[in-house]
Design a protein around this motif. Structure first.
Motif: not given
Length: 297
Positions: A1-9
Motif C-alpha cells: 500500500m502506498s504511503e499517504r502524506i500530508t500537503i506539507e510533507k
C-alpha cells in the motif's frame, strides 16, 4: 500500500507549492484521500509519477521548441536568399547599363577585334556555345580562348593600376616642389622688403630647403581631413587656412590661442582643433611641429 502524506510533507518532498498540489488532487491528477481536518492526504507514489510525467513532457517540449527554432532559422535563411535574388532581378534594369559600361571600358584594352568581340559577348551574358559557333570554333577552344583573353586583360589592368600609382606619386612630388617654391617666394619677398626699407642693393641667395616627400604630404594635407565642427571650419576658411601648411604659418605668426579672440571660437573649439592637429601629426603635445623646419620664416 502506498504511503499517504500530508500537503506539507508533499511540499517538502517535491518543492512544488502547496496550492499546485491541492489543485492536482482536486482535479484528480493525483490520488488523494479525505482527512478529518479537511486537508487531503496525498498518495506519495501517485504524486511522484505525476511529477515525473510533467518533467518528461517538459523535456519533450523543450526538444520540440529547439527543433522549431532551428526550422525557423532555416526558413528565414531561405527567405533572405530569395529576397536577395528578387532584389537582384528587380535591380537588373539599373545594374545592367552599368555592367555594359564596365565591359566596354575593359574591352577597350583589347586590340584584336575578334578577341574583343568574344570578351564582350561572353562577359555580357551570351552563351559560350553560341559565340563559339559564330566564330567557327569548338566549345573547348572558345573556353581556352576566353581564358587567355582574361589573362591578358588582367595583366593590362594591373599595368594601369601601377601607372595610376605612379601618376599619384608624381602628383605628390609636384605638391612637394610647389611647397619648396612657396618657401622660396616667402624668403625672396622678405629679403626684398627688407632691402627696400634699408635702401640696400643685394643679390638674393637662392637657398632652397629640401622638403622630404613624407613631410610634403603632411603639409599639403587639406583642412577638410580634420574632423571639425562646421562653424570652426568656416572660421578657418575665412582666415584662408586651407592646408596644414597654412595652419602652421598662422600658428607661427599669431599663435593658436589667438583664435580665441574670434567671436564664437571658444575653448572647446580650440581643444577640438588641437586634438585633430595632434592626431594628424601636425603638432605634438607641447604645441611644436617638426614641420616648421620645412617652412621659410
Amino acid at each position: 500500500m502506498s504511503e499517504r502524506i500530508t500537503i506539507e510533507k508533499a511540499v517538502q518532498m517535491t518543492g512544488f507549492p502547496a496550492e499546485d498540489i491541492r489543485d492536482w488532487a482536486k482535479s484528480k491528477k493525483i490520488k488523494s484521500y479525505s482527512y478529518r481536518d479537511g486537508e487531503p492526504l496525498i498518495d506519495a507514489a501517485s504524486l511522484q509519477n505525476f511529477i515525473s510525467g510533467v518533467k518528461r513532457q517538459g523535456m519533450q517540449k523543450l526538444y520540440l521548441q529547439e527543433i522549431i527554432e532551428d526550422k525557423e532559422e532555416e526558413i528565414n535563411e531561405i527567405i533572405a536568399w530569395y529576397d536577395d535574388y528578387i532584389f537582384c532581378l528587380r535591380s537588373l534594369t539599373t545594374v545592367s547599363p552599368l555592367l555594359k559600361i564596365i565591359i566596354a571600358e575593359l574591352a577597350s584594352f583589347i586590340e584584336d577585334k575578334k578577341a574583343r568581340y568574344i570578351f564582350t559577348e561572353i562577359t555580357g551574358g551570351a552563351r559560350i556555345l553560341d559565340v563559339a559557333k559564330h566564330c567557327g570554333m569548338s566549345y573547348d577552344g572558345m573556353c581556352k580562348r576566353y581564358n587567355t583573353i582574361l589573362s591578358h586583360l588582367k595583366s593590362d589592368t594591373c599595368f594601369m593600376l601601377e601607372y595610376h600609382k605612379t601618376i599619384t606619386n608624381q602628383e605628390l612630388e609636384i605638391e612637394r616642389l610647389e611647397l619648396e617654391n612657396r618657401n622660396l617666394e616667402y624668403e625672396l619677398n622678405r629679403l626684398y622688403e627688407k632691402g627696400l626699407k634699408a635702401g640696400l642693393q643685394f643679390n638674393i641667395s637662392q637657398s632652397l630647403i629640401h622638403v622630404p616627400l613624407e613631410a610634403a604630404q603632411r603639409l599639403c594635407r587639406p583642412l577638410t581631413d580634420l574632423t571639425l565642427s562646421p562653424y570652426i571650419r568656416k572660421i578657418l576658411e575665412n582666415l584662408h587656412i586651407e592646408t596644414m601648411e597654412d595652419m602652421l604659418r598662422y600658428i607661427e605668426t599669431k599663435g593658436l590661442d589667438s583664435l580665441l579672440e574670434i567671436p564664437g571660437f571658444g575653448k572647446l573649439g580650440l581643444e577640438q582643433l588641437r586634438f585633430q592637429l595632434e592626431k594628424h601629426r601636425v603638432l605634438d603635445k607641447n604645441g611644436y611641429s617638426d614641420l616648421y623646419q620645412y617652412l621659410v620664416r
